[in-house]
Scaffold this motif. Structure first.
Motif, PDB file in Angstrom:
ATOM      1  N   VAL A   1      28.030 -77.801 -20.139  1.00  0.00           N
ATOM      2  CA  VAL A   1      27.162 -77.611 -19.140  1.00  0.00           C
ATOM      3  C   VAL A   1      26.309 -78.816 -19.040  1.00  0.00           C
ATOM      4  CG1 VAL A   1      25.177 -76.363 -20.380  1.00  0.00           C
ATOM      5  CG2 VAL A   1      25.920 -75.583 -18.072  1.00  0.00           C
TER       6      VAL A   1
ATOM      7  N   LEU B   1      24.205 -72.258 -11.312  1.00  0.00           N
ATOM      8  CA  LEU B   1      23.146 -72.482 -12.602  1.00  0.00           C
ATOM      9  C   LEU B   1      23.343 -74.129 -12.651  1.00  0.00           C
ATOM     10  CD1 LEU B   1      21.533 -71.636 -14.712  1.00  0.00           C
ATOM     11  CD2 LEU B   1      23.304 -71.902 -16.360  1.00  0.00           C
TER      12      LEU B   1
ATOM     13  N   PHE C   1      12.056 -68.951 -29.881  1.00  0.00           N
ATOM     14  CA  PHE C   1      11.628 -69.970 -30.925  1.00  0.00           C
ATOM     15  C   PHE C   1       9.904 -69.872 -30.862  1.00  0.00           C
ATOM     16  CE2 PHE C   1      15.411 -72.123 -31.606  1.00  0.00           C
ATOM     17  CZ  PHE C   1      16.168 -72.020 -30.266  1.00  0.00           C
TER      18      PHE C   1
ATOM     19  N   ILE D   1      19.584 -76.184 -11.715  1.00  0.00           N
ATOM     20  CA  ILE D   1      18.874 -77.023 -12.898  1.00  0.00           C
ATOM     21  C   ILE D   1      18.695 -78.357 -12.304  1.00  0.00           C
ATOM     22  CG2 ILE D   1      18.588 -77.564 -15.127  1.00  0.00           C
ATOM     23  CD1 ILE D   1      20.117 -75.292 -15.907  1.00  0.00           C
TER      24      ILE D   1
ATOM     25  N   GLU E   1      24.150 -65.409 -16.578  1.00  0.00           N
ATOM     26  CA  GLU E   1      24.611 -66.436 -15.911  1.00  0.00           C
ATOM     27  C   GLU E   1      25.743 -67.346 -16.468  1.00  0.00           C
ATOM     28  OE1 GLU E   1      22.747 -68.302 -12.440  1.00  0.00           O
ATOM     29  OE2 GLU E   1      20.984 -67.450 -13.129  1.00  0.00           O
ATOM     30  N   LEU E   2      25.521 -67.692 -17.699  1.00  0.00           N
ATOM     31  CA  LEU E   2      26.266 -68.428 -18.648  1.00  0.00           C
ATOM     32  C   LEU E   2      27.498 -67.734 -18.874  1.00  0.00           C
ATOM     33  CD1 LEU E   2      23.543 -70.096 -21.043  1.00  0.00           C
ATOM     34  CD2 LEU E   2      24.892 -71.260 -19.122  1.00  0.00           C
TER      35      LEU E   2
ATOM     36  N   ARG F   1      17.347 -80.118 -35.837  1.00  0.00           N
ATOM     37  CA  ARG F   1      16.601 -79.969 -37.091  1.00  0.00           C
ATOM     38  C   ARG F   1      15.476 -80.831 -37.402  1.00  0.00           C
ATOM     39  NH1 ARG F   1      19.315 -81.055 -41.801  1.00  0.00           N
ATOM     40  NH2 ARG F   1      17.866 -79.571 -42.848  1.00  0.00           N
TER      41      ARG F   1
ATOM     42  N   ARG G   1      26.131 -65.632 -28.965  1.00  0.00           N
ATOM     43  CA  ARG G   1      24.761 -65.925 -28.738  1.00  0.00           C
ATOM     44  C   ARG G   1      24.296 -65.356 -27.197  1.00  0.00           C
ATOM     45  NH1 ARG G   1      25.830 -70.557 -31.375  1.00  0.00           N
ATOM     46  NH2 ARG G   1      26.058 -71.902 -29.442  1.00  0.00           N
ATOM     47  N   ARG G   2      25.333 -65.218 -26.470  1.00  0.00           N
ATOM     48  CA  ARG G   2      25.216 -64.848 -25.037  1.00  0.00           C
ATOM     49  C   ARG G   2      25.157 -63.417 -25.086  1.00  0.00           C
ATOM     50  NH1 ARG G   2      28.935 -68.896 -23.421  1.00  0.00           N
ATOM     51  NH2 ARG G   2      30.527 -67.571 -22.764  1.00  0.00           N
TER      52      ARG G   2
ATOM     53  N   TRP H   1      23.553 -78.190 -33.358  1.00  0.00           N
ATOM     54  CA  TRP H   1      22.331 -77.628 -33.894  1.00  0.00           C
ATOM     55  C   TRP H   1      21.663 -78.940 -34.674  1.00  0.00           C
ATOM     56  CZ3 TRP H   1      19.034 -74.514 -31.855  1.00  0.00           C
ATOM     57  CH2 TRP H   1      18.040 -74.297 -32.534  1.00  0.00           C
TER      58      TRP H   1
ATOM     59  N   PRO I   1      14.501 -80.543 -25.078  1.00  0.00           N
ATOM     60  CA  PRO I   1      13.899 -79.223 -25.264  1.00  0.00           C
ATOM     61  C   PRO I   1      15.070 -78.084 -24.671  1.00  0.00           C
ATOM     62  CG  PRO I   1      12.260 -80.589 -24.972  1.00  0.00           C
ATOM     63  CD  PRO I   1      13.249 -81.153 -24.422  1.00  0.00           C
ATOM     64  N   ASP I   2      15.221 -78.526 -23.324  1.00  0.00           N
ATOM     65  CA  ASP I   2      16.166 -77.703 -22.395  1.00  0.00           C
ATOM     66  C   ASP I   2      17.707 -77.608 -23.400  1.00  0.00           C
ATOM     67  OD1 ASP I   2      15.140 -78.485 -19.208  1.00  0.00           O
ATOM     68  OD2 ASP I   2      14.185 -77.284 -20.931  1.00  0.00           O
TER      69      ASP I   2
ATOM     70  N   LEU J   1      13.397 -73.092 -20.000  1.00  0.00           N
ATOM     71  CA  LEU J   1      13.704 -74.149 -19.316  1.00  0.00           C
ATOM     72  C   LEU J   1      12.589 -74.322 -18.149  1.00  0.00           C
ATOM     73  CD1 LEU J   1      16.538 -73.715 -20.732  1.00  0.00           C
ATOM     74  CD2 LEU J   1      17.587 -74.402 -18.571  1.00  0.00           C
TER      75      LEU J   1
ATOM     76  N   ALA K   1      29.120 -69.118 -29.447  1.00  0.00           N
ATOM     77  CA  ALA K   1      28.484 -69.459 -28.185  1.00  0.00           C
ATOM     78  C   ALA K   1      28.440 -67.972 -27.431  1.00  0.00           C
ATOM     79  CB  ALA K   1      29.142 -70.373 -27.173  1.00  0.00           C
TER      80      ALA K   1
ATOM     81  N   ARG L   1      18.310 -77.780 -26.267  1.00  0.00           N
ATOM     82  CA  ARG L   1      18.364 -76.840 -27.560  1.00  0.00           C
ATOM     83  C   ARG L   1      18.226 -75.297 -26.935  1.00  0.00           C
ATOM     84  NH1 ARG L   1      12.937 -75.645 -30.609  1.00  0.00           N
ATOM     85  NH2 ARG L   1      12.496 -74.737 -28.674  1.00  0.00           N
ATOM     86  N   THR L   2      17.643 -75.199 -25.894  1.00  0.00           N
ATOM     87  CA  THR L   2      17.451 -73.611 -25.614  1.00  0.00           C
ATOM     88  C   THR L   2      18.762 -73.368 -25.060  1.00  0.00           C
ATOM     89  OG1 THR L   2      15.131 -74.131 -25.176  1.00  0.00           O
ATOM     90  CG2 THR L   2      16.284 -72.349 -23.753  1.00  0.00           C
ATOM     91  N   LEU L   3      19.586 -74.268 -24.299  1.00  0.00           N
ATOM     92  CA  LEU L   3      20.757 -73.691 -23.713  1.00  0.00           C
ATOM     93  C   LEU L   3      21.908 -73.711 -24.579  1.00  0.00           C
ATOM     94  CD1 LEU L   3      20.992 -76.374 -20.620  1.00  0.00           C
ATOM     95  CD2 LEU L   3      21.227 -73.767 -20.517  1.00  0.00           C
ATOM     96  N   LEU L   4      21.864 -74.450 -25.786  1.00  0.00           N
ATOM     97  CA  LEU L   4      22.814 -74.233 -27.057  1.00  0.00           C
ATOM     98  C   LEU L   4      22.449 -72.839 -27.809  1.00  0.00           C
ATOM     99  CD1 LEU L   4      24.800 -75.480 -28.660  1.00  0.00           C
ATOM    100  CD2 LEU L   4      23.157 -76.560 -30.234  1.00  0.00           C
ATOM    101  N   ALA L   5      21.155 -72.669 -27.931  1.00  0.00           N
ATOM    102  CA  ALA L   5      20.533 -71.386 -28.408  1.00  0.00           C
ATOM    103  C   ALA L   5      21.115 -69.927 -27.867  1.00  0.00           C
ATOM    104  CB  ALA L   5      19.059 -71.324 -28.839  1.00  0.00           C
ATOM    105  N   LEU L   6      21.112 -70.310 -26.393  1.00  0.00           N
ATOM    106  CA  LEU L   6      21.503 -69.093 -25.625  1.00  0.00           C
ATOM    107  C   LEU L   6      23.028 -68.959 -25.410  1.00  0.00           C
ATOM    108  CD1 LEU L   6      18.968 -69.603 -22.586  1.00  0.00           C
ATOM    109  CD2 LEU L   6      19.112 -67.786 -24.372  1.00  0.00           C
ATOM    110  N   GLY L   7      23.676 -69.823 -25.991  1.00  0.00           N
ATOM    111  CA  GLY L   7      25.262 -69.783 -26.069  1.00  0.00           C
ATOM    112  C   GLY L   7      25.745 -70.535 -24.945  1.00  0.00           C
ATOM    113  N   ALA L   8      25.212 -71.405 -24.187  1.00  0.00           N
ATOM    114  CA  ALA L   8      25.843 -72.215 -23.377  1.00  0.00           C
ATOM    115  C   ALA L   8      26.849 -73.148 -23.809  1.00  0.00           C
ATOM    116  CB  ALA L   8      24.663 -73.050 -22.461  1.00  0.00           C
TER     117      ALA L   8
ATOM    118  N   LEU M   1      13.411 -73.744 -14.221  1.00  0.00           N
ATOM    119  CA  LEU M   1      13.805 -72.575 -13.825  1.00  0.00           C
ATOM    120  C   LEU M   1      12.682 -71.454 -13.830  1.00  0.00           C
ATOM    121  CD1 LEU M   1      17.082 -71.876 -15.854  1.00  0.00           C
ATOM    122  CD2 LEU M   1      16.855 -72.688 -13.577  1.00  0.00           C
TER     123      LEU M   1
ATOM    124  N   LEU N   1      24.497 -70.931 -34.981  1.00  0.00           N
ATOM    125  CA  LEU N   1      24.133 -72.341 -34.675  1.00  0.00           C
ATOM    126  C   LEU N   1      24.456 -73.289 -36.040  1.00  0.00           C
ATOM    127  CD1 LEU N   1      20.750 -71.545 -33.255  1.00  0.00           C
ATOM    128  CD2 LEU N   1      22.978 -72.504 -31.958  1.00  0.00           C
TER     129      LEU N   1
END
Lengths: 245, 827
Positions: B751, B449, A92, B453, A112-113, B826, A84-85, B822, B737-738, A98, A81, B740-747, A101, A57
C-alpha cells in the motif's frame, strides 16, 4: 472461558553466538475471552516483544503463539496481516493515527484495508466512535484533537468491526490521569463485553483495572497476581468530560 | 542576536546539516552542479576568448596601422607620401593558390610576411624556420598532413612553382588554415600588393596623421585607403560570460525550489529540537538562524565543491580546447572574481532556499513544537494572492519587453525583460499551487484509500510541496514555451509558403533534363510529360522577352484602372502534352483553337494582349510593343508563384504572333497522384545517372522543429520526473509513523507503493497543468511584436501532459519500497 491468546513456551531471541540477546525466554501465557491482562516490568523486560509476537508483527524463535484458536506459525505474512485487520487491534502510546485522515477515516481504515464498502465501513466506524463518545469530533483531523481524544479514536479503531482482541502498548503513557482512566474504562468495557485485551503498562493504578497482572523481568514472567479493584475502577463511573488534554 | 546566540544557531544548524543524511547531500549537490557549470564554463570561455591584444596581433602583428588600398592609384608610393618620415611600410599580400603534391590538390592561402618585422605574431613557427629565399616556403600543419610533407621535402604550387619546405608555421587563431608562407621579397605577377602594415616612428601617434589618410572631415567614399588602427583592431567582442551566469542563475532558482522542500522536511524532523530551543529562551530570530545556518553551511559546501569541480572539469577539457576551437589557447585562465561570483550565487541560492522554511520554523508556537504536532499551514489564499500578483507583474514586464522591442533593436534590454517576465510568471503560477492543492483536498474523501491519503498528505504539506510543484512546472513550462514558439513560427512560415510545383508534378532540370525526364516519366508511368520551351532569348545582343497582359485599364496610371490589369510573364510554347503536364486539360479545346491558356489565382477578364520587351545593351529601359491581342482561357492554379509557367501557347499561336520558341529548359512530368517518397527517390536515382540533371518535387512547408520539440518534451519529462522523485522521497521521510500504523493495522505492505505513486501523480498533474499558461506567457510576448498568432502543438502538449503524471506514477510505484517489517520500528 475460551482462550483468546495462548503462548506455549514462546521464545524470541536476536542475534547469535556472543551477540545473542534473548528478549523473551520460554513463556507460557493465556488470555481468555473477557479477560484483561496487564503486563508490567522494567524497560527491556520484553513487554513490547511479547505484544509484537501476539499481534503477528514478529515471529517467535521457539514455541507457539495461538491467537483466537489459530497457530500463527501456520500463517504467512498475508495471513498475519488479515489477522491484524479482523481479529487483533493495536493501540500504541502515541502517533496512533494517520495525520492525513479524519477521526472517522482512521477508524474505517482496517475495514477499508479489508475491502469493505465505504458506506458500511463508515457506519461501523460511527458506532465505534459512539462507544468511545467521539461522535462529535468524527470529522476532525488528528492534529486538531487532544492526546486523550486521539487515544479514544485509536481504541475505537482497534475495536471496530467486532475485533475481539486488543493489544495496547502503554496507551495511557502520554495522558493525564483523567484521560488515562477513560482509556482504561474503555478497555475494561471491551473485555466485559466478551473481548480480550493484553495491556502493557508502567502504571500500577492502571494495571489495577486488569483481571490479572503479569510481571516480566529479563524476558521471564517472574510473578503474577490478581488485583482486587475498588469501586473507583468501575465502568459505570461517569466518563470525564471530553477535551481534557 | 548575541554572539552566543549566533554560535548556538550555527552549531544547531551544522548538526542538522550533518544529520540530514541524503537530504543534505541532495541540497549540496543541487547547489554544486549549477555552480560547477558556471565556473567551468566561465574558465573555458575566458580561456578560449582571444584578448583584444591577441586579436590585434592576429590581424596586424605589431604594426600601428593596417591600411587597405581602395581608391584608384592607391599604392605604396601614395601611402608613403601621406605618412610621416620614418614610417615603415610592409606589404601583406595574401593570395589563393593550389598546392600540388603527390597527386593531391588543395587550396591554400599564400602569404608573404616578414615574421621578424611588423607581421610578428601573425604566424608562429612550429618547427624549422621561415623562408629566406624565393625557392623556400613554410607550410601549415594542415597542409603538411594532407600532402604528407616534412621540412626538406619538395612542395609545388600551381602559380608559384616548385619550392622546398623549410619550416612549419601556423596561424594561432586559425589552426586549420592552409597557409603557405613565402619570402616577402619575392616578385611575380601572382603576388598582389596590399594591404599594408604600417609602423609609425617613435613619438608619432595615430591622431597626428594626415586627414587625407584618416578621413576626418573628408568624404569617406573618396579616401584612397581604409585605415584600421591598433585600437580598432583590438575592439573586444561581446562577452558570453554574462549569458553563462544568467543561465546558471536560472538553474540555481530551480535548485533552490527543490532544496527548499528538503529544508522543510529537515525542520519537520527536528521540530521538537526547535521547540526545546524555544523553551530554553530562544527567540524566533534564533530559530530562523538555525535553519539559515544549515542553509549557509550546505551552500558553502555546495558552492566550494561546485567551483572545485568546475575547475577540474575545465582542466580535463583543456587538452582538447585547441582542437575544439581551432585556436592556440593560453593555459587555463582562472579569474578569481568570476569564480567567487559563481560561488556567491550558489550560496545565495542556498540561503534563499532556506529562507521560507526558516520563517516557518520561527513561527511555530513552542508548545506545538514540543508536542510534535504539525504546525497549522498558512492559509493558501495568501500565497494565491502573491501568485496572482507575480503573474500580473510577469505579464506587465513581458508586455513592456514587447513594446520596447517594437521601438528598439537593443536586444539585451527586451531579452532581459522577457526573461524576468517568464521567471515571475513561473514563480507566480507555482505560488498558486498550494491553493489548488487545498481545493483538491476537498474531493479526497470520495476517493479510495491510497489516493485519499496521498491527496490529503500533499495538500496538508503544501508548504513543502509548493516549491516542488514550481520546480517541475518550470522545467515543463520551458518546454511548452519552446514548442509553442517553434510551432508558431512553422505555422507562420507555412502561411506564407509558396509552392513551386503541384504535388503531382516533377520537374527535371539541367542540361540532361530531356533524357533524364523521359526516363523518369516512363519509369513512373506519367500521364503527361513535356519539355518547357521558353520564349525568352538573346537576339543580336538584345534580351527579348514576352508577357501577357489581361484586363482593362490604363497602364500609365499609378492606381485606379491600373489595378484591373493582370500580368503573366514568360509564356511557354508547347503542345497538348505540355498543356496536360501543366494540368490544363480542361482547356484543351480552346488551346487547339489558338487560345493562350493562363493559370491564375483569381478570375481575370478583359482583353488579352501579348507584349514584347527588348532590352538592348546600353539602353536605359526595355522597348515595349504590343504584338497582338489574343483570346485566352483562364484556369485556376495551385502554384501562383512557382516554377511552372503561368501561360502557355501552342506553336501555331506563337508562329502567328511572330514569337520564336527559344530553347528547351526544364522537363515537366505529371503523375496521376501525389508524388510519393519512393517515386521521388526513384526519380532522383535516375537523374543521377544523367550528367547535370536533377529532379525537383514539391514537398510542402518543412517542419524542422517537430523532432526537436519531441526531444525537448522527452528531456523535460525526464527532468520533471526526477524532481517528482525527489519530492516523493522527501515526503516519505515524514510518513514513517503512518507506515508503522498501517503495518500494525494489517495493511498490505505494498500500500505504501500505491500511496507514493498517487502522491507523485498529484504533484506531476498540477505542475503540468500550470506549466502550460506559464510557458505561453513569454511566447505571447515574443509573437506580440510580430503580430503572429500563438500556435500550441496540442497533440504534443496534451500527450506530454498525460505522460507526465502517468510516468510519475509508474516511476514512483516501481522505485518506492514496501512498508518495512516491524523490526524497522523497534526502538
Amino acid at each position: 472461558m475460551a482462550d483468546a491468546i495462548r503462548l506455549e513456551a514462546t521464545t524470541r531471541s536476536f542475534g547469535s553466538g556472543h551477540t545473542l540477546v534473548v528478549a523473551l525466554h520460554p513463556t507460557d501465557l493465556t488470555v481468555g475471552d473477557g479477560e484483561l491482562v496487564a503486563v508490567m516490568g522494567p524497560s527491556g523486560s520484553g513487554k513490547t516483544t511479547l505484544l509484537a509476537l501476539v499481534g503477528g508483527l514478529d515471529r517467535p524463535t521457539g514455541g507457539r503463539v495461538v491467537v483466537s484458536g489459530q497457530d500463527l506459525a501456520t500463517l504467512d505474512a498475508r495471513g498475519l496481516a488479515v489477522l491484524r485487520r479482523r481479529t487483533v487491534g493495536y493501540v500504541f502510546q502515541e502517533l496512533n493515527l494517520l495525520s492525513g485522515l479524519t477521526a472517522r477515516e482512521n477508524v474505517t481504515l482496517p475495514l477499508e484495508l479489508d475491502g469493505a464498502q465505504l458506506a458500511g465501513a463508515r457506519k461501523a466506524a460511527d458506532e465505534a466512535l459512539a462507544s468511545v463518545e467521539m461522535t462529535e469530533l468524527a470529522d476532525r483531523f488528528p492534529d486538531d484533537l487532544s492526546g486523550g481524544e486521539q487515544q479514544r479514536v485509536a481504541i475505537a479503531r482497534a475495536m471496530v468491526g467486532g475485533r475481539r482482541i486488543l493489544l495496547a502498548d502503554e496507551p495511557t503513557g502520554a495522558l493525564d490521569s483523567m484521560n488515562g482512566e477513560t482509556v482504561m474504562r474503555l478497555l475494561r468495557r471491551h473485555c466485559d463485553n466478551g473481548g480480550a485485551a493484553l495491556l502493557v503498562t508502567h502504571d500500577a493504578a492502571h494495571a489495577a483495572w486488569a483481571d490479572r497482572v503479569v510481571f516480566l523481568r529479563d524476558g521471564r514472567i517472574v510473578d503474577e497476581s490478581r488485583p482486587a479493584p475498588g469501586p473507583e475502577f468501575s465502568v459505570d463511573r461517569p466518563v470525564p468530560a471530553l477535551g481534557a488534554a | 542576536m548575541t554572539r552566543g546566540g549566533s554560535r548556538v544557531a550555527t552549531r544547531l544548524g551544522a548538526r542538522a546539516a550533518r544529520r540530514g543524511g541524503w537530504r543534505s547531500v541532495l541540497v549540496a549537490l543541487l547547489i554544486a552542479l549549477p555552480v560547477m557549470a558556471m565556473a567551468g564554463a566561465t574558465i573555458v570561455l575566458e580561456t578560449v576568448t582571444p584578448t583584444p591584444e591577441r586579436r590585434a596581433i592576429s590581424r596586424m602583428g605589431i604594426a600601428d596601422l593596417l591600411v587597405m588600398p581602395v581608391g584608384p592609384d592607391a599604392d605604396e608610393g601614395l601611402l608613403r607620401s601621406l605618412l610621416p618620415d620614418g614610417a615603415s611600410i610592409e606589404p601583406m599580400p595574401d593570395m589563393a593558390d593550389t598546392a600540388l603534391v603527390g597527386g593531391l590538390e588543395s587550396g591554400v592561402s599564400v602569404r608573404a610576411f616578414d615574421l621578424d618585422g611588423l607581421a610578428a605574431g601573425m604566424l608562429d613557427v612550429v618547427s624549422g624556420r621561415t623562408p629566406e629565399s624565393a625557392g623556400e616556403v613554410a607550410i601549415s600543419p594542415s597542409i603538411a598532413r594532407i600532402a604528407g610533407t616534412e621540412a626538406g621535402d619538395a612542395f609545388a604550387l600551381r602559380s608559384l612553382g616548385d619550392k622546398t619546405v623549410v619550416g612549419i608555421v601556423e596561424d594561432p587563431m586559425n589552426l586549420r588554415a592552409p597557409i603557405v608562407l613565402i619570402h616577402p621579397g619575392i616578385d611575380g605577377p601572382a603576388v598582389d600588393a596590399g594591404p599594408y602594415l604600417v609602423g609609425l616612428p617613435d613619438g608619432v601617434s595615430v591622431d597626428m596623421l594626415d586627414d587625407t589618410l584618416l578621413g576626418s572631415g573628408a568624404d569617406e567614399a573618396e579616401l584612397p585607403f581604409w585605415v584600421t588602427s591598433r585600437t580598432q583592431a583590438a575592439t573586444p567582442t561581446a562577452s558570453e560570460t554574462g549569458t553563462v551566469f544568467v543561465l546558471g542563475g536560472l538553474a540555481l532558482i530551480e535548485a533552490a525550489l527543490i532544496a527548499s522542500a528538503a529544508f522543510a522536511v529537515s525542520i519537520r524532523r527536528r521540530q521538537r529540537d526547535l521547540g526545546l530551543l524555544g523553551a530554553a529562551g530562544g527567540e524566533p530570530g534564533h530559530l530562523r538562524a538555525t535553519v539559515l545556518a544549515e542553509g549557509a553551511l550546505l551552500g558553502v559546501v555546495g558552492a566550494l565543491a561546485g567551483v572545485g569541480l568546475g575547475v577540474i572539469a575545465a582542466a580535463s577539457l583543456a587538452p582538447w580546447l585547441d582542437q575544439l576551437t581551432d585556436r592556440r589557447n593560453p593555459p587555463l585562465v582562472l579569474l578569481p572574481h568570476w569564480l567567487a561570483l559563481a560561488a556567491a550565487i550558489g550560496l545565495a541560492a542556498a540561503l534563499l532556499a532556506a529562507a521560507v522554511p526558516a520563517r516557518t520554523a520561527s513561527r511555530v508556537p513552542v508548545l506545538a513544537a514540543l508536542s510534535g504536532r504539525r504546525p497549522v499551514s498558512a492559509p493558501a489564499r495568501r500565497t494565491l494572492r502573491l501568485g496572482l500578483a507575480a503573474i500580473a507583474a510577469g505579464f506587465a514586464i513581458t508586455l513592456a519587453g514587447s513594446l520596447y522591442r517594437l521601438q528598439s533593436a537593443e536586444g539585451i534590454v527586451w531579452a532581459t525583460l522577457y526573461l524576468a517576465g517568464a521567471v515571475l510568471g513561473v514563480l507566480g503560477f507555482g505560488a498558486c499551487s498550494p491553493w489548488l492543492l487545498e481545493r483538491l483536498e476537498k474531493v479526497a474523501s470520495r476517493l479510495p484509500l491510497s489516493p485519499r491519503i496521498a491527496l490529503r498528505d500533499t495538500a496538508r504539506f503544501r508548504s513543502r510541496n509548493g516549491p516542488i510543484v514550481t520546480a517541475v512546472l518550470a522545467a515543463f513550462a520551458a518546454t511548452v514555451a519552446v514548442a509553442a514558439l517553434l510551432a508558431s513560427q512553422e505555422a507562420r512560415a507555412a502561411q506564407y509558403y509558396q509552392p513551386m510545383l503541384r504535388t503531382d508534378q516533377l520537374m527535371v532540370v539541367g542540361d540532361g533534363a530531356r533524357a533524364a525526364g523521359q526516363e523518369v516519366a516512363r519509369e513512373l508511368g506519367a500521364i503527361a510529360a513535356a519539355h518547357l520551351t521558353t520564349t525568352d532569348l538573346v537576339d543580336e545582343g538584345a534580351y527579348v522577352s514576352y508577357s501577357m497582359r489581361i484586363g482593362t485599364g490604363d497602364p500609365e496610371e499609378e492606381t485606379g484602372t491600373r489595378d484591373e490589369l493582370h500580368y503573366f510573364g514568360s509564356p511557354v510554347v508547347g503542345g497538348e502534352d505540355l498543356l496536360m503536364a501543366l494540368g490544363g486539360e480542361e482547356a484543351l479545346d480552346e488551346f487547339r483553337q489558338g487560345h493562350l491558356i493562363v493559370f491564375a489565382e483569381q478570375e481575370v477578364s478583359g482583353p488579352g494582349v501579348v507584349r514584347r520587351f527588348v532590352e538592348s545593351p546600353g539602353a536605359r529601359d526595355a522597348a515595349e510593343e504590343i504584338i497582338g491581342e489574343v483570346p485566352y482561357r483562364v484556369l485556376p492554379t495551385e502554384v501562383p508563384n512557382g516554377s511552372v509557367p503561368s501561360a502557355i501557347m501552342s506553336r501555331e499561336t506563337a508562329q502567328r504572333l511572330g514569337i520564336v520558341a527559344a530553347q528547351e529548359t526544364q522537363y515537366l512530368i505529371r503523375l496521376s497522384h501525389v508524388v510519393t517518397d519512393q517515386e521521388m527517390a526513384r526519380a532522383g536515382a535516375i537523374a543521377q545517372t544523367h550528367p547535370q540533371a536533377s529532379v525537383n518535387v514539391e514537398r510542402g512547408p518543412q517542419r524542422p522543429g517537430e523532432a526537436f520539440r519531441l526531444l525537448l518534451f522527452m528531456a523535460s519529462l525526464a527532468f520533471a520526473l526526477s524532481i517528482t522523485g525527489v519530492a516523493v522521497a522527501l515526503g516519505e521521510a515524514e510518513t514513517r509513523p503512518d507506515q508503522r500504523t498501517l503495518l500494525a493495522l494489517g495493511a498490505d505492505p505494498a500500500v505504501r507503493r500505491r500511496i507514493t505513486a498517487a502522491r507523485a501523480g498529484v504533484l506531476a498533474t498540477i505542475a503540468g497543468v500550470l506549466a502550460v499558461p506559464a510557458g505561453l506567457l513569454p511566447v505571447w510576448g515574443l509573437l506580440f511584436t510580430a503580430e503572429a498568432p500563438i500556435v500550441l502543438p496540442l497533440p504534443e502538449v496534451l500527450g506530454a501532459l498525460a505522460m507526465l503524471p502517468l510516468t510519475a506514477i509508474l516511476g514512483a510505484a516501481l522505485l518506492s519500497r514496501p512498508i518495512p517489517p516491524w523490526s524497522a520500528y523497534r526502538k
